[in-house]
Design a protein around this motif. Structure first.
Motif, PDB file in Angstrom:
ATOM      1  N   THR C 187     100.921 125.859  17.605  1.00  0.00           N
ATOM      2  CA  THR C 187      99.868 126.378  18.473  1.00  0.00           C
ATOM      3  C   THR C 187      98.923 127.273  17.699  1.00  0.00           C
ATOM      4  OG1 THR C 187     101.517 126.409  20.217  1.00  0.00           O
ATOM      5  CG2 THR C 187      99.428 127.486  20.681  1.00  0.00           C
ATOM      6  N   ARG C 188      99.501 128.170  16.907  1.00  0.00           N
ATOM      7  CA  ARG C 188      98.640 129.096  16.168  1.00  0.00           C
ATOM      8  C   ARG C 188      97.694 128.331  15.247  1.00  0.00           C
ATOM      9  NH1 ARG C 188      97.607 132.041  11.318  1.00  0.00           N
ATOM     10  NH2 ARG C 188      98.406 130.132  10.396  1.00  0.00           N
ATOM     11  N   ALA C 189      98.255 127.350  14.518  1.00  0.00           N
ATOM     12  CA  ALA C 189      97.411 126.600  13.583  1.00  0.00           C
ATOM     13  C   ALA C 189      96.268 125.902  14.320  1.00  0.00           C
ATOM     14  CB  ALA C 189      98.257 125.589  12.821  1.00  0.00           C
ATOM     15  N   SER C 190      96.590 125.294  15.473  1.00  0.00           N
ATOM     16  CA  SER C 190      95.540 124.608  16.231  1.00  0.00           C
ATOM     17  C   SER C 190      94.500 125.604  16.724  1.00  0.00           C
ATOM     18  CB  SER C 190      96.127 123.885  17.444  1.00  0.00           C
ATOM     19  OG  SER C 190      97.165 123.047  17.061  1.00  0.00           O
ATOM     20  N   VAL C 191      94.977 126.717  17.253  1.00  0.00           N
ATOM     21  CA  VAL C 191      94.056 127.693  17.830  1.00  0.00           C
ATOM     22  C   VAL C 191      93.113 128.224  16.760  1.00  0.00           C
ATOM     23  CG1 VAL C 191      93.904 129.988  18.851  1.00  0.00           C
ATOM     24  CG2 VAL C 191      95.592 128.370  19.680  1.00  0.00           C
ATOM     25  N   VAL C 192      93.665 128.542  15.601  1.00  0.00           N
ATOM     26  CA  VAL C 192      92.832 129.089  14.536  1.00  0.00           C
ATOM     27  C   VAL C 192      91.722 128.107  14.174  1.00  0.00           C
ATOM     28  CG1 VAL C 192      92.826 129.688  12.082  1.00  0.00           C
ATOM     29  CG2 VAL C 192      94.554 130.636  13.598  1.00  0.00           C
ATOM     30  N   SER C 193      92.082 126.806  14.151  1.00  0.00           N
ATOM     31  CA  SER C 193      91.047 125.851  13.764  1.00  0.00           C
ATOM     32  C   SER C 193      90.054 125.596  14.897  1.00  0.00           C
ATOM     33  CB  SER C 193      91.678 124.544  13.294  1.00  0.00           C
ATOM     34  OG  SER C 193      92.106 123.801  14.401  1.00  0.00           O
ATOM     35  N   GLU C 194      90.499 125.788  16.145  1.00  0.00           N
ATOM     36  CA  GLU C 194      89.583 125.568  17.278  1.00  0.00           C
ATOM     37  C   GLU C 194      88.637 126.750  17.479  1.00  0.00           C
ATOM     38  OE1 GLU C 194      89.277 122.809  19.484  1.00  0.00           O
ATOM     39  OE2 GLU C 194      90.455 121.950  17.853  1.00  0.00           O
ATOM     40  N   LEU C 195      89.135 127.923  17.076  1.00  0.00           N
ATOM     41  CA  LEU C 195      88.459 129.164  17.434  1.00  0.00           C
ATOM     42  C   LEU C 195      86.999 129.204  16.997  1.00  0.00           C
ATOM     43  CD1 LEU C 195      89.689 131.394  19.006  1.00  0.00           C
ATOM     44  CD2 LEU C 195      90.173 132.625  16.910  1.00  0.00           C
ATOM     45  N   ASN C 196      86.701 128.567  15.862  1.00  0.00           N
ATOM     46  CA  ASN C 196      85.328 128.641  15.358  1.00  0.00           C
ATOM     47  C   ASN C 196      84.453 127.505  15.854  1.00  0.00           C
ATOM     48  OD1 ASN C 196      85.685 131.007  13.917  1.00  0.00           O
ATOM     49  ND2 ASN C 196      86.674 129.880  12.258  1.00  0.00           N
ATOM     50  N   LYS C 197      85.034 126.637  16.686  1.00  0.00           N
ATOM     51  CA  LYS C 197      84.225 125.525  17.206  1.00  0.00           C
ATOM     52  C   LYS C 197      83.168 126.073  18.169  1.00  0.00           C
ATOM     53  CE  LYS C 197      86.673 121.969  15.559  1.00  0.00           C
ATOM     54  NZ  LYS C 197      87.968 121.636  16.115  1.00  0.00           N
ATOM     55  N   GLU C 198      82.113 125.310  18.284  1.00  0.00           N
ATOM     56  CA  GLU C 198      80.989 125.835  19.049  1.00  0.00           C
ATOM     57  C   GLU C 198      81.275 125.978  20.532  1.00  0.00           C
ATOM     58  OE1 GLU C 198      77.464 123.790  18.063  1.00  0.00           O
ATOM     59  OE2 GLU C 198      77.610 124.337  15.956  1.00  0.00           O
ATOM     60  N   TYR C 199      82.125 125.084  21.058  1.00  0.00           N
ATOM     61  CA  TYR C 199      82.372 125.183  22.501  1.00  0.00           C
ATOM     62  C   TYR C 199      83.040 126.499  22.857  1.00  0.00           C
ATOM     63  CZ  TYR C 199      87.360 123.964  22.016  1.00  0.00           C
ATOM     64  OH  TYR C 199      88.681 123.952  21.704  1.00  0.00           O
ATOM     65  N   VAL C 200      83.865 127.001  21.915  1.00  0.00           N
ATOM     66  CA  VAL C 200      84.546 128.272  22.172  1.00  0.00           C
ATOM     67  C   VAL C 200      83.537 129.417  22.153  1.00  0.00           C
ATOM     68  CG1 VAL C 200      86.308 129.853  21.349  1.00  0.00           C
ATOM     69  CG2 VAL C 200      86.672 127.402  21.177  1.00  0.00           C
ATOM     70  N   ILE C 201      82.694 129.373  21.128  1.00  0.00           N
ATOM     71  CA  ILE C 201      81.683 130.420  21.017  1.00  0.00           C
ATOM     72  C   ILE C 201      80.748 130.381  22.238  1.00  0.00           C
ATOM     73  CG2 ILE C 201      79.793 131.289  19.600  1.00  0.00           C
ATOM     74  CD1 ILE C 201      81.355 129.942  17.215  1.00  0.00           C
ATOM     75  N   ALA C 202      80.390 129.158  22.629  1.00  0.00           N
ATOM     76  CA  ALA C 202      79.489 129.002  23.763  1.00  0.00           C
ATOM     77  C   ALA C 202      80.068 129.624  25.025  1.00  0.00           C
ATOM     78  CB  ALA C 202      79.184 127.522  23.985  1.00  0.00           C
ATOM     79  N   SER C 203      81.346 129.351  25.302  1.00  0.00           N
ATOM     80  CA  SER C 203      81.894 129.879  26.554  1.00  0.00           C
ATOM     81  C   SER C 203      82.149 131.371  26.450  1.00  0.00           C
ATOM     82  CB  SER C 203      83.151 129.129  26.965  1.00  0.00           C
ATOM     83  OG  SER C 203      84.046 129.034  25.909  1.00  0.00           O
ATOM     84  N   GLN C 204      82.292 131.839  25.210  1.00  0.00           N
ATOM     85  CA  GLN C 204      82.425 133.287  25.045  1.00  0.00           C
ATOM     86  C   GLN C 204      81.121 133.972  25.432  1.00  0.00           C
ATOM     87  OE1 GLN C 204      83.345 134.465  21.069  1.00  0.00           O
ATOM     88  NE2 GLN C 204      83.803 136.570  21.647  1.00  0.00           N
ATOM     89  N   ILE C 205      80.035 133.360  24.974  1.00  0.00           N
ATOM     90  CA  ILE C 205      78.714 133.902  25.320  1.00  0.00           C
ATOM     91  C   ILE C 205      78.506 133.822  26.833  1.00  0.00           C
ATOM     92  CG2 ILE C 205      76.226 133.536  25.067  1.00  0.00           C
ATOM     93  CD1 ILE C 205      76.969 132.468  22.211  1.00  0.00           C
ATOM     94  N   ALA C 206      79.027 132.749  27.425  1.00  0.00           N
ATOM     95  CA  ALA C 206      78.888 132.581  28.868  1.00  0.00           C
ATOM     96  C   ALA C 206      79.756 133.567  29.640  1.00  0.00           C
ATOM     97  CB  ALA C 206      79.247 131.154  29.264  1.00  0.00           C
ATOM     98  N   GLY C 207      80.542 134.340  28.903  1.00  0.00           N
ATOM     99  CA  GLY C 207      81.281 135.398  29.564  1.00  0.00           C
ATOM    100  C   GLY C 207      82.697 135.072  29.975  1.00  0.00           C
ATOM    101  N   ALA C 208      83.288 134.078  29.348  1.00  0.00           N
ATOM    102  CA  ALA C 208      84.668 133.743  29.692  1.00  0.00           C
ATOM    103  C   ALA C 208      85.607 134.831  29.178  1.00  0.00           C
ATOM    104  CB  ALA C 208      85.046 132.399  29.062  1.00  0.00           C
ATOM    105  N   GLY C 209      86.583 135.211  29.991  1.00  0.00           N
ATOM    106  CA  GLY C 209      87.544 136.230  29.593  1.00  0.00           C
ATOM    107  C   GLY C 209      88.559 135.663  28.624  1.00  0.00           C
TER     108      GLY C 209
END
Lengths: 336, 333, 307
Positions: C187-209
């Motif tokens: 899980t950690r390995a997957s999360v680390v690699s997903e974390l920098n993907k744009e969809y994650v950043i996008a929803s962070q900007i959109a205010g996701a907790g």
């Protein structure tokens, strides 16, 4: 190379302390008072209780207790067995050679069959020998080894009568342990036939213990070999006009074995876990059987010490395998 | 007698009933001291045909030929052991990517000496001396210290020199160089080609130079073969192919050369890609990409025929003006 | 087993598909899976075992712990001296082996599934926290997992059972703990690699907790390797549980757990082959089936292997 060694040692040190911490708290987590448990059904009076508590250091704060324990470990003091009252480390060292001997023959068996069959499967990819090797390997990989050992006994010992059922040596012989390795001790002794007897006792436990590593090694060798055989330098070697045997044995195998060595190293854990089951079934006087007996008797210092030693062993072997990996793989050796 | 004689060499992969022809009836010959260039895009079958000459096509692939002889000896008919005595000794090959052509587990010395040991025997000392000589010959600075180096410690250009040393170790009479410079830096490319040509001249070797670089081959080769999708499209002397291409494909390749695009805004290219296993046209294999193609090109495949002393596989070979001949309408551009 | 299955980059679905609608990811995976004969066989065997496990109460001819004092150690019906009522014979106290095996399937399947669910949930949460928050939380969690991996899994399980005491529930808990590091690491390995993907950043900007980010946005993209590991985890859970049962530390008699049955049958190694052969065979077949399916799933879900 030295830098590589130090880096690996640096990785291992936190794990080392972690394992001691884990093993130390193992005992504290047991429900119930260890001293009352030690005393058994007879019970203890208050004075004796306090005395024992002081003796085992249970009256100290937990940090101090851990520190004392750690100091003991560094000095080779793993505590005394509740049952035999002997130092745990001494008992371990007496039994350890038997497990090492079985482990070594087991891994030898696994390598001697696993590597050649993996190679054969790879160079005959898609043919019957490949399918056979892969089926056997997958079955071996899924095999409950305690059942496999019983099947072996049932067939070779009780039905065919070829091999003895249990132990390390026929009761006809008595061999004074010098190295602790029965095969060597019997060779050194004057007793005729003792070596043969020791060898016959080894066969079934070796097969039982070596089967899973063999399956894993065969699979790994095959896939690693297939990958290497597709490399350009294999084509270059063939273009030199080398015989197919030389191409496979010298050029392909050397490269293909690099990942296999890591896998062989990882089998040490599998072997030690397997040793617990194998030794129990074959009444093999090694540390596996010793730990199980300690568990049945709730001999906590022995369980604690045994587990700690096994953890050290696995960590040590993994370190050696890493270093060995550097020796066979020039690309790692030269990395600064 | 030609050093290497190849007549209707065919290499097939896949099932018997639906085979994929990677090389389709290719013929050529090469004499001692001659440089033959084979040109084509990736996937044109030029590498596969040379592997077939080396005997390196493996089981699922099938090699057939009316003749495949080296120095009068039938390569296909001879026992495998005899053939291995020739490969690596009399015929040697240099591969595309020097970085992956060297075995990472062995030193430079061990890999060069291996071929010597297998084919020439001799003492270890002799072999070591010869290796040193070879490293000098291929222009490796400080060869003594390179002897015990491992491949990962070498640069690409250096590796290719080692690969060449390995190939010429047993003084081959024919050297096959499969894109020997493709994987190298541009600055190194010329050096390597010069080295190859010098070695070829010094020992009067036959050199089969396989490349997609038409400019390179035009300077180096005596004769040129143009291959496309496993077929021979055109062959002839290097200078005449250059001055007057007879096949539309050759013409297009030449036009794609940067130096011929002067005055144009952008490089001219050939649209599309070489057909693969599943998208082969029924007619001429070039038809979908050919600017002159008409219905007859789509309907049937042309055979190789003689046109003004050159072998050309086209219904409408080009004249000296670069216009297709035999077309009634003339110019369907 | 490979905990280094690289986290799949969200497969850029069929960019190069020239014609027709691209098949749905599920459909595509299924097609790959079905081409793998071993995996297909594994799936069928698992289906049969599941069926037996779910219907054990009605299918098993006898009560698995009922003793028939007239039929001790009767061989299977094709042998001489068999009792025709007991197809696979009886054990030393006259219990029907077939019935015990069928009920054993129920036990083993529930052990496997329960252990994996427990371990996976805990592992995902820990791995997600480690990968999402990084820093000392990550170092702490991952170090702990390294330490747990320093011990061979069976020995670790034995140690935990030694603390908790023998028994089926404790054995299951021990195995779940032992399997934990695999899920955490994956899980950690997957999360680390997903974390920098744009969809994650996008929803962070959109205010996701944080919680929404972790479990709604990121987690579904990390599931493929976890599913493979989970399938393989079921087989090792069944195997380890049987081993613990065999050592007398897992399920206790008279529970018809396969390893426990073997433990009781050990003394008849020279006299009654059937009491030993059948339970072990059941373990082997079940474990093999899950391994086959796990391997097949890995090949089908691993985008690197496709095409």
């Amino acid at each position: 190379m030295l830098g590589f060694l130090f880096r690996r040692l640096g990785d291992i040190i936190p794990t080392f302390f972690g394992v001691t911490l884990l093993v130390f708290f193992l005992i504290r987590l047991i429900p119930g008072d260890p001293i009352l448990m030690l005393a058994g059904e007879r019970g203890v009076d208050a004075a004796r209780y306090a005395e024992l508590q002081a003796q085992y250091g249970f009256d100290q704060p937990i940090i101090v207790q851990y520190f004392d324990y750690l100091m003991g470990v560094f000095q080779g003091d793993l505590g005394k067995s509740f049952v035999t009252k002997k130092p745990v480390l001494d008992e371990f060292l007496v039994l350890f050679p038997a497990t090492v001997e079985l482990g070594l023959t087991g891994i030898l068996f696994a390598v001697c069959f696993g590597v050649p069959f993996g190679v054969l499967a790879a160079i005959n990819r898609g043919k019957w020998i490949d399918h056979l090797t892969m089926s056997v390997s997958l079955t071996g990989y899924s095999m409950p080894i305690f059942w496999w050992a019983l099947l072996l006994i049932m067939f070779f010992s009780t039905t065919l009568g070829w091999t003895p059922v249990s132990g390390r040596l026929s009761v006809m012989y008595y061999i004074e342990p010098t190295t602790g390795f029965m095969l060597i001790d019997t060779l050194l002794s004057d007793e005729k036939g003792a070596f043969i007897s020791a060898l016959r006792h080894m066969i079934l436990p070796t097969i039982a213990l070596g089967t899973i590593p063999m399956a894993v090694i065969a699979r790994m060798t095959r896939s690693s070999m297939l990958e290497v055989l597709g490399e350009e330098y294999i084509r270059v070697a063939r273009a030199k006009g080398l015989s197919p045997l030389r191409v496979i044995m010298v050029h392909a195998l050397r490269n293909a074995l690099i990942p296999v060595i890591t896998v062989i190293g990882l089998q040490v854990g599998v072997l030690l876990a397997g040793a617990i089951l194998t030794e129990t079934i074959f009444s093999w006087p090694g540390i596996g059987k010793w730990i199980i007996e300690a568990m049945n008797r709730r001999d906590y210092p022995t369980i604690q010490g045994g587990i700690l030693m096994i953890a050290f062993l696995v960590m040590g072997v993994n370190l050696i395998v890493d270093l060995l990996y550097g020796v066979v793989n020039p690309r790692i050796r030269h990395k600064r | 007698m030609a050093l290497l004689e190849v007549k209707n060499l065919t290499v097939e992969f896949g099932s018997e009933d639906k085979p994929f022809r990677a090389v389709d009836s290719v013929s050529y010959s090469i004499d001692r001291g001659e440089v033959l260039g084979i040109v084509g895009e990736s996937g044109s079958g030029k590498s596969v045909s040379s592997l077939a000459v080396m005997g390196l096509i493996d089981f699922p692939g099938r090699v057939t030929a009316d003749a495949l002889t080296f120095d009068g000896q039938d390569l296909l008919g001879m026992p495998a052991k005899r053939r291995r005595e020739i490969t690596g000794k009399d015929i040697a090959m240099i591969f595309q990517d020097p970085m992956s052509a060297l075995n990472p587990c062995f030193t430079v010395e061990a890999q060069i000496m291996e071929a010597l040991k297998v084919h020439e025997g001799g003492s270890k000392k002799q072999r070591r001396e010869r290796t040193l000589e070879l490293l000098n010959q291929v222009g490796i600075p400080d060869p003594k210290s390179r002897m015990t180096a491992y491949p990962h410690q070498l640069s690409g250009g250096m590796s290719q020199r080692i690969v060449i040393a390995m190939a010429i170790a047993c003084k081959p009479r024919l050297l096959i160089a499969d894109e020997p410079t493709t994987a190298l830096d541009v600055t190194i490319q010329a050096q390597i080609i010069d080295l190859l040509l010098k070695l070829q001249e010094d020992s009067d070797m036959g050199l089969l130079l396989i490349t997609h670089d038409l400019a390179l081959v035009s300077e180096a080769a005596n004769r040129i073969q143009v291959m496309y999708a496993g077929q021979l499209f055109e062959s002839g002397p290097a200078d005449s192919i250059f001055s007057a291409p007879r096949h539309p494909y050759t013409q297009a390749l030449l036009e794609a050369l940067p130096e011929r695009s002067e005055g144009h805004d952008r490089l001219r290219t050939i649209p599309g890609v070489v057909p693969g296993q599943y998208d082969r046209p029924a007619g001429c294999l070039l038809a979908p990409r050919c600017r002159y193609a008409n219905e007859s090109c789509v309907a049937a495949r042309p055979e190789v025929s003689d046109f003004n002393g050159r072998d050309v596989r086209c219904f409408y070979p080009l004249n000296d003006q670069g216009q297709p001949t035999g077309l009634n309408t003339g110019g369907t551009v | 087993m490979s905990e280094n299955t690289t986290p799949s980059a969200a497969p850029a679905a069929n960019v190069a598909e020239p014609m027709g609608a691209p098949p749905s990811p599920l459909r595509e995976t299924w097609d790959y899976f079905r081409k793998n004969r071993g995996a297909y066989v594994g799936l069928i065997v698992i289906a049969i075992i599941l069926f037996l496990a779910l219907t054990a109460q009605w299918i098993a001819p006898y009560d698995p712990i009922a003793q028939d004092r007239t039929a001790f150690l009767k061989p299977p019906i094709w042998m001489d001296g068999a009792d025709p009522r007991y197809i696979l014979g009886t054990d030393a106290v006259g219990r029907d082996i077939l019935s015990r095996l069928i009920h054993g399937a129920q036990l083993s399947v529930s052990i496997g599934v329960f252990v994996v669910i427990l371990s996976m949930i805990a592992g995902i949460v820990l791995g997600m926290v480690a990968g999402y928050f990084r820093g000392w939380v990550e170092v702490g969690i991952m170090r702990l997992m390294d330490i747990m991996l320093a011990l061979p899994s069976l020995i670790m399980a034995l140690a935990i059972v030694a603390i908790l005491g023998p028994g089926l529930e404790n054995a299951m808990l021990a195995i779940a703990i032992v399997q934990l590091p695999h899920y955490v690491r994956l899980t950690r390995a997957s999360v680390v690699s997903e974390l920098n993907k744009e969809y994650v950043i996008a929803s962070q900007i959109a205010g996701a907790g944080h919680v929404r980010q972790m479990f709604v946005n990121i987690l579904p993209n990390c599931m493929a390797p976890l599913i493979v590991q989970g399938t393989l985890g079921i087989s090792s859970a069944i195997l380890d549980a049987a081993a613990l049962g065999f050592l007398g530390l897992g399920a206790q008699p008279p529970l018809p757990e396969w390893g426990t049955m073997l433990s009781e049958a050990r003394e008849f190694v020279g006299s009654a082959w059937w009491v030993i052969t059948f339970p072990g065979l059941c373990i082997l077949v079940t474990v093999l089936a899950f391994n086959l399916m796990g391997d097949g799933l890995r090949d089908a879900l691993d985008p690197k292997m496709k095409r």
